[in-house]
Write a protein that holds these residues in place. Structure first.
Motif, PDB file in Angstrom:
ATOM      1  N   ALA A  45      11.916  -4.791 -10.056  1.00 44.30           N
ATOM      2  CA  ALA A  45      10.479  -4.436  -9.416  1.00 44.30           C
ATOM      3  C   ALA A  45      10.773  -2.800  -8.549  1.00 44.30           C
ATOM      4  N   GLN A  46      11.889  -3.471  -7.690  1.00 42.87           N
ATOM      5  CA  GLN A  46      11.523  -2.157  -6.422  1.00 42.87           C
ATOM      6  C   GLN A  46      13.065  -0.749  -6.979  1.00 42.87           C
ATOM      7  N   ALA A  47      13.436  -1.618  -7.885  1.00 44.20           N
ATOM      8  CA  ALA A  47      14.095   0.387  -8.435  1.00 44.20           C
ATOM      9  C   ALA A  47      13.634   0.665  -9.193  1.00 44.20           C
ATOM     10  N   VAL A  48      11.953  -0.257 -10.273  1.00 44.28           N
ATOM     11  CA  VAL A  48      11.458   0.796 -11.611  1.00 44.28           C
ATOM     12  C   VAL A  48      10.415   2.134 -10.577  1.00 44.28           C
ATOM     13  N   LEU A  49       9.559   1.057  -8.946  1.00 45.25           N
ATOM     14  CA  LEU A  49       9.109   1.505  -7.989  1.00 45.25           C
ATOM     15  C   LEU A  49       9.391   2.831  -7.617  1.00 45.25           C
ATOM     16  N   ARG A  50      10.633   2.894  -7.722  1.00 39.47           N
ATOM     17  CA  ARG A  50      11.645   4.384  -6.741  1.00 39.47           C
ATOM     18  C   ARG A  50      11.718   5.142  -8.120  1.00 39.47           C
ATOM     19  N   ARG A  51      11.796   4.996  -9.122  1.00 43.90           N
ATOM     20  CA  ARG A  51      11.889   6.148 -10.098  1.00 43.90           C
ATOM     21  C   ARG A  51      10.374   6.783 -10.651  1.00 43.90           C
ATOM     22  N   LEU A  52       9.173   6.467  -9.427  1.00 42.36           N
ATOM     23  CA  LEU A  52       7.742   6.695 -10.558  1.00 42.36           C
ATOM     24  C   LEU A  52       7.330   8.182  -9.312  1.00 42.36           C
ATOM     25  N   GLY A  53       7.832   8.755  -8.552  1.00 36.60           N
ATOM     26  CA  GLY A  53       7.679   9.671  -7.165  1.00 36.60           C
ATOM     27  C   GLY A  53       6.874  10.406  -8.462  1.00 36.60           C
ATOM     28  N   GLY A  54       6.349  11.353  -7.737  1.00 40.99           N
ATOM     29  CA  GLY A  54       5.594  12.526  -8.835  1.00 40.99           C
ATOM     30  C   GLY A  54       4.173  12.182  -9.212  1.00 40.99           C
ATOM     31  N   LEU A  55       3.874  10.834  -9.954  1.00 39.28           N
ATOM     32  CA  LEU A  55       3.035  10.500 -10.711  1.00 39.28           C
ATOM     33  C   LEU A  55       2.276  11.138 -10.192  1.00 39.28           C
ATOM     34  N   ASP A  56       0.760  11.107 -10.618  1.00 39.48           N
ATOM     35  CA  ASP A  56      -0.437  11.094  -9.931  1.00 39.48           C
ATOM     36  C   ASP A  56      -1.313   9.847  -9.370  1.00 39.48           C
ATOM     37  N   PHE A  57      -1.331   9.186  -8.577  1.00 35.94           N
ATOM     38  CA  PHE A  57      -1.444   7.511  -8.490  1.00 35.94           C
ATOM     39  C   PHE A  57      -2.458   7.753  -7.266  1.00 35.94           C
ATOM     40  N   ARG A  58      -3.398   7.430  -7.521  1.00 38.81           N
ATOM     41  CA  ARG A  58      -4.934   7.481  -6.730  1.00 38.81           C
ATOM     42  C   ARG A  58      -5.435   6.472  -5.790  1.00 38.81           C
ATOM     43  N   GLY A  59      -4.249   5.294  -5.979  1.00 37.71           N
ATOM     44  CA  GLY A  59      -5.138   3.925  -5.447  1.00 37.71           C
ATOM     45  C   GLY A  59      -4.062   2.923  -5.920  1.00 37.71           C
ATOM     46  N   MET A  60      -3.735   2.237  -5.605  1.00 42.45           N
ATOM     47  CA  MET A  60      -2.840   0.675  -5.748  1.00 42.45           C
ATOM     48  C   MET A  60      -3.654  -0.515  -4.804  1.00 42.45           C
ATOM     49  N   ASP A  61      -3.120  -1.836  -6.143  1.00 42.79           N
ATOM     50  CA  ASP A  61      -3.269  -2.679  -4.987  1.00 42.79           C
ATOM     51  C   ASP A  61      -1.953  -3.832  -5.425  1.00 42.79           C
TER      52      ASP A  61
END
Length: 294
Positions: A249-265
């Protein structure tokens, strides 16, 4: 190393003491668990995640080199709920979330995601892209006679037009599910990447698939901690074996830089079933990765 010892970190998330959300990324707890279908206890999740986050205050992220201490963060405390009332609680959560520009929510059960999506979709004026880490599809129309519960979140989100199902991707799915629920989910255009798919394809390929599905438009991240295998996250209400390892999970998250996330939970942390704080630490680290993604 100078400064406050780790164990003496102040009680806010990452030790944050600021409570004014103006211009900040606001951390809020949502201690709701009245819509759970198995083990309750996620009302204790927000405080457990805050406590575990003390392990993440000692420096910058080793990949992005973002130091969360330099970010405009505020821990605004816990949202108010309507005791024992699911629809009433959802309405209160939506009202409070609508007042925050960029919200990071600590659950609480997965049912809290629905009012968060309602508030954000209204603010954006358009359906959102959605990345979900989860063991369950959560697209049941009915949860043991209850229309609104933690297993119906994305059924309602799709039906209400809060998310664009063609820009929605779920990672880690592996629980038992009725065939009509599965077929309805795929029929809406949702991309489902099972836990087995993640294991076989690897984080780089999974992250590339996420980027392909979400594109460049505004999106939201919802991380149900039961996406992780119970070996890595035992403290949850509906554990399912065969899940993601923490590193995946951490490795996937670390490859998502630059995506336009406007919030999370991050949701479904139930400390009463945790061992050595590992589930709460995993949840806190998911938020840390989100904040430091660059």
């Amino acid at each position: 190393m100078a400064g406050t010892p780790t164990y003496a970190t102040p009680p806010g998330f990452l030790g944050v003491s600021r409570q004014d959300a103006a211009g900040a990324i606001a951390i809020a707890g949502i201690p709701m668990d009245i819509g759970t279908t198995n083990r309750a206890g996620t009302r204790e999740g927000p405080q457990a995640i805050r406590r575990a986050s003390r392990m993440l205050v000692d420096g910058a992220h080793p990949g992005s080199w973002v130091d969360p201490a330099t970010l405009p963060l505020a821990d605004v405390g816990d949202f108010a709920l309507a005791l024992g009332d699911i629809p009433g609680s959802l309405a209160l959560i939506e009202d409070q979330a609508a007042q925050v520009e960029h919200l990071v929510a600590l659950g609480g059960e997965h049912g809290v995601t629905l009012p968060l999506l309602r508030a954000l979709s209204t603010r954006m004026g358009a359906p959102l892209g959605l990345l979900v880490f989860d063991a369950h599809v959560d697209t049941w129309a009915d949860n043991f006679g209850q229309a609104y519960a933690h297993g119906s979140v994305f059924y309602h989100a799709i039906r209400e037009g809060l998310v664009d199902p063609r820009r929605m991707i779920q990672l880690g799915i592996r629980s038992p599910v009725q065939r009509d629920v599965w077929d309805w989910t795929l029929g809406q255009g949702v991309t489902v990447v099972t836990a087995q798919d993640v294991h076989e394809s690897g984080p780089a390929a999974v992250a590339a698939r996420v980027r392909q599905v979400l594109g460049t438009a505004p999106s939201y991240l919802s991380f149900d901690i039961d996406a992780l295998d119970p070996a890595f996250a035992p403290g949850t209400g509906t554990p399912e074996i065969g899940g993601l390892a923490s590193w995946q999970a951490q490795a996937v998250l670390r490859r998502l830089g630059g995506l336009d996330f406007r919030g999370m939970d991050v949701v479904e942390v139930a400390p009463a079933y945790d061992q050595g704080e590992v589930t709460a630490l995993a949840a806190a680290t998911v938020v840390w990765e989100y904040l430091c993604r660059g």
